[in-house]
Motif scaffolding. Structure first.
Motif, PDB file in Angstrom:
ATOM      1  N   GLY A 108       0.799  -1.219   0.000  1.00 43.86           N
ATOM      2  CA  GLY A 108       0.000   0.000   0.000  1.00 43.86           C
ATOM      3  C   GLY A 108       0.832   1.270   0.000  1.00 43.86           C
ATOM      4  O   GLY A 108       0.307   2.351  -0.274  1.00 43.86           O
ATOM      5  N   ASP A 109       2.136   1.176   0.280  1.00 49.81           N
ATOM      6  CA  ASP A 109       2.987   2.370   0.270  1.00 49.81           C
ATOM      7  C   ASP A 109       3.135   2.946  -1.142  1.00 49.81           C
ATOM      8  O   ASP A 109       3.318   4.148  -1.308  1.00 49.81           O
ATOM      9  CB  ASP A 109       4.381   2.052   0.823  1.00 49.81           C
ATOM     10  CG  ASP A 109       4.413   1.948   2.328  1.00 49.81           C
ATOM     11  OD1 ASP A 109       3.391   2.267   2.975  1.00 49.81           O
ATOM     12  OD2 ASP A 109       5.458   1.535   2.869  1.00 49.81           O
ATOM     13  N   PHE A 110       3.084   2.083  -2.148  1.00 47.85           N
ATOM     14  CA  PHE A 110       3.238   2.511  -3.532  1.00 47.85           C
ATOM     15  C   PHE A 110       2.054   1.970  -4.346  1.00 47.85           C
ATOM     16  O   PHE A 110       2.215   1.082  -5.185  1.00 47.85           O
ATOM     17  CB  PHE A 110       4.556   1.980  -4.115  1.00 47.85           C
ATOM     18  CG  PHE A 110       5.774   2.388  -3.341  1.00 47.85           C
ATOM     19  CD1 PHE A 110       6.249   3.685  -3.412  1.00 47.85           C
ATOM     20  CD2 PHE A 110       6.444   1.478  -2.540  1.00 47.85           C
ATOM     21  CE1 PHE A 110       7.366   4.069  -2.701  1.00 47.85           C
ATOM     22  CE2 PHE A 110       7.569   1.850  -1.832  1.00 47.85           C
ATOM     23  CZ  PHE A 110       8.031   3.157  -1.909  1.00 47.85           C
ATOM     24  N   PRO A 111       0.852   2.484  -4.110  1.00 46.46           N
ATOM     25  CA  PRO A 111      -0.338   1.876  -4.725  1.00 46.46           C
ATOM     26  C   PRO A 111      -0.321   1.870  -6.253  1.00 46.46           C
ATOM     27  O   PRO A 111      -0.752   0.895  -6.862  1.00 46.46           O
ATOM     28  CB  PRO A 111      -1.496   2.710  -4.178  1.00 46.46           C
ATOM     29  CG  PRO A 111      -0.889   3.972  -3.679  1.00 46.46           C
ATOM     30  CD  PRO A 111       0.516   3.650  -3.292  1.00 46.46           C
ATOM     31  N   VAL A 112       0.163   2.910  -6.880  1.00 46.94           N
ATOM     32  CA  VAL A 112       0.171   2.953  -8.342  1.00 46.94           C
ATOM     33  C   VAL A 112       1.147   1.911  -8.891  1.00 46.94           C
ATOM     34  O   VAL A 112       0.813   1.140  -9.796  1.00 46.94           O
ATOM     35  CB  VAL A 112       0.535   4.367  -8.853  1.00 46.94           C
ATOM     36  CG1 VAL A 112       0.694   4.373 -10.363  1.00 46.94           C
ATOM     37  CG2 VAL A 112      -0.527   5.370  -8.413  1.00 46.94           C
ATOM     38  N   ALA A 113       2.335   1.858  -8.315  1.00 46.94           N
ATOM     39  CA  ALA A 113       3.323   0.885  -8.770  1.00 46.94           C
ATOM     40  C   ALA A 113       2.855  -0.544  -8.498  1.00 46.94           C
ATOM     41  O   ALA A 113       3.031  -1.436  -9.331  1.00 46.94           O
ATOM     42  CB  ALA A 113       4.661   1.141  -8.088  1.00 46.94           C
ATOM     43  N   GLU A 114       2.250  -0.763  -7.332  1.00 45.46           N
ATOM     44  CA  GLU A 114       1.764  -2.103  -6.999  1.00 45.46           C
ATOM     45  C   GLU A 114       0.651  -2.522  -7.957  1.00 45.46           C
ATOM     46  O   GLU A 114       0.610  -3.670  -8.408  1.00 45.46           O
ATOM     47  CB  GLU A 114       1.272  -2.133  -5.556  1.00 45.46           C
ATOM     48  CG  GLU A 114       2.397  -1.984  -4.556  1.00 45.46           C
ATOM     49  CD  GLU A 114       1.908  -1.680  -3.146  1.00 45.46           C
ATOM     50  OE1 GLU A 114       0.702  -1.855  -2.866  1.00 45.46           O
ATOM     51  OE2 GLU A 114       2.732  -1.258  -2.326  1.00 45.46           O
ATOM     52  N   HIS A 115      -0.245  -1.590  -8.278  1.00 44.45           N
ATOM     53  CA  HIS A 115      -1.320  -1.887  -9.224  1.00 44.45           C
ATOM     54  C   HIS A 115      -0.744  -2.209 -10.598  1.00 44.45           C
ATOM     55  O   HIS A 115      -1.152  -3.174 -11.243  1.00 44.45           O
ATOM     56  CB  HIS A 115      -2.301  -0.709  -9.308  1.00 44.45           C
ATOM     57  CG  HIS A 115      -3.422  -0.952 -10.255  1.00 44.45           C
ATOM     58  ND1 HIS A 115      -3.357  -0.616 -11.584  1.00 44.45           N
ATOM     59  CD2 HIS A 115      -4.634  -1.538 -10.062  1.00 44.45           C
ATOM     60  CE1 HIS A 115      -4.480  -0.968 -12.181  1.00 44.45           C
ATOM     61  NE2 HIS A 115      -5.278  -1.523 -11.278  1.00 44.45           N
ATOM     62  N   THR A 116       0.211  -1.397 -11.032  1.00 40.96           N
ATOM     63  CA  THR A 116       0.836  -1.627 -12.336  1.00 40.96           C
ATOM     64  C   THR A 116       1.511  -2.986 -12.370  1.00 40.96           C
ATOM     65  O   THR A 116       1.349  -3.743 -13.330  1.00 40.96           O
ATOM     66  CB  THR A 116       1.850  -0.508 -12.649  1.00 40.96           C
ATOM     67  OG1 THR A 116       1.160   0.746 -12.658  1.00 40.96           O
ATOM     68  CG2 THR A 116       2.530  -0.732 -13.985  1.00 40.96           C
ATOM     69  N   HIS A 117       2.258  -3.304 -11.319  1.00 42.84           N
ATOM     70  CA  HIS A 117       2.950  -4.597 -11.270  1.00 42.84           C
ATOM     71  C   HIS A 117       1.950  -5.757 -11.295  1.00 42.84           C
ATOM     72  O   HIS A 117       2.143  -6.738 -12.007  1.00 42.84           O
ATOM     73  CB  HIS A 117       3.829  -4.679 -10.022  1.00 42.84           C
ATOM     74  CG  HIS A 117       4.500  -6.004  -9.866  1.00 42.84           C
ATOM     75  ND1 HIS A 117       5.523  -6.408 -10.673  1.00 42.84           N
ATOM     76  CD2 HIS A 117       4.268  -7.022  -8.997  1.00 42.84           C
ATOM     77  CE1 HIS A 117       5.906  -7.621 -10.318  1.00 42.84           C
ATOM     78  NE2 HIS A 117       5.161  -8.017  -9.307  1.00 42.84           N
ATOM     79  N   ALA A 118       0.870  -5.626 -10.545  1.00 42.91           N
ATOM     80  CA  ALA A 118      -0.121  -6.702 -10.447  1.00 42.91           C
ATOM     81  C   ALA A 118      -0.895  -6.891 -11.754  1.00 42.91           C
ATOM     82  O   ALA A 118      -1.402  -7.978 -12.018  1.00 42.91           O
ATOM     83  CB  ALA A 118      -1.085  -6.420  -9.304  1.00 42.91           C
ATOM     84  N   HIS A 119      -0.974  -5.844 -12.572  1.00 35.34           N
ATOM     85  CA  HIS A 119      -1.788  -5.912 -13.785  1.00 35.34           C
ATOM     86  C   HIS A 119      -0.950  -5.835 -15.064  1.00 35.34           C
ATOM     87  O   HIS A 119      -1.460  -5.456 -16.121  1.00 35.34           O
ATOM     88  CB  HIS A 119      -2.839  -4.795 -13.766  1.00 35.34           C
ATOM     89  CG  HIS A 119      -3.842  -4.982 -12.677  1.00 35.34           C
ATOM     90  ND1 HIS A 119      -3.642  -4.492 -11.401  1.00 35.34           N
ATOM     91  CD2 HIS A 119      -5.013  -5.649 -12.648  1.00 35.34           C
ATOM     92  CE1 HIS A 119      -4.665  -4.825 -10.644  1.00 35.34           C
ATOM     93  NE2 HIS A 119      -5.517  -5.526 -11.367  1.00 35.34           N
TER      94      HIS A 119
END
Length: 153
Positions: A108-119
């Motif tokens: 959750g610290d890097f929500p945009v990056a985490e979302h991008t990585h997951a998708h």
């Protein structure tokens, strides 16, 4: 950590010099181990971390970069440094024994990056000519899915 020192210096471990018959990846890793860590680029960090080289020294540098730019990009794709870091495990695993390891990075610290990585679709990088037809099949399949995505929903 002294960023003017190389991984070889920080780890007190000199690997053999390239003999000339190494793969480009091995030759690059050997070269980068002699470069001051403060001079390593995002791509250098991505490559070394991806190969699990010098993690105890390089992961903190990568996390510092990711805190400023979660989608920091080497030569592969936007967010490839984050993908390399996340591929090495949880923060507690990445920073064993560090008293504040759990504070460095949490989901959750890097929500945009985490979302991008997951998708993001992740495919191996092909380095051999014989793998080219398989890579082209993947590309054709991705284009086909993209062209017909509304029908698939």
């Amino acid at each position: 950590m002294n960023r003017d020192r190389s991984l070889e210096d920080l780890e007190c471990d000199r690997w053999p010099s390239p003999l000339g018959d190494e793969t480009r990846l091995v030759a690059t890793v050997l070269e980068l181990r002699g470069k001051p860590v403060g001079d390593l680029t995002v791509e250098d960090l991505r490559l070394l971390i991806g190969q699990s080289v010098g993690l105890v020294h390089l992961l903190p540098l990568a996390v510092d970069i990711l805190q400023r730019d979660p989608l920091a990009e080497g030569d592969m794709y936007e967010g490839d440094l984050l993908a390399a870091v996340l591929s090495k495990g949880s923060p507690a695993m990445l920073f064993p024994g560090h008293p504040h390891a759990h504070r460095r990075y949490r989901a959750g610290d890097f929500p945009v990056a985490e979302h991008t990585h997951a998708h993001t679709i992740k495919l191996p990088v092909w380095h051999r000519e014989q793998d080219r037809p398989l890579a082209e099949q993947y590309i054709r399949a991705a284009i086909k899915v993209s062209d017909h995505h509304k029908e698939l929903l």
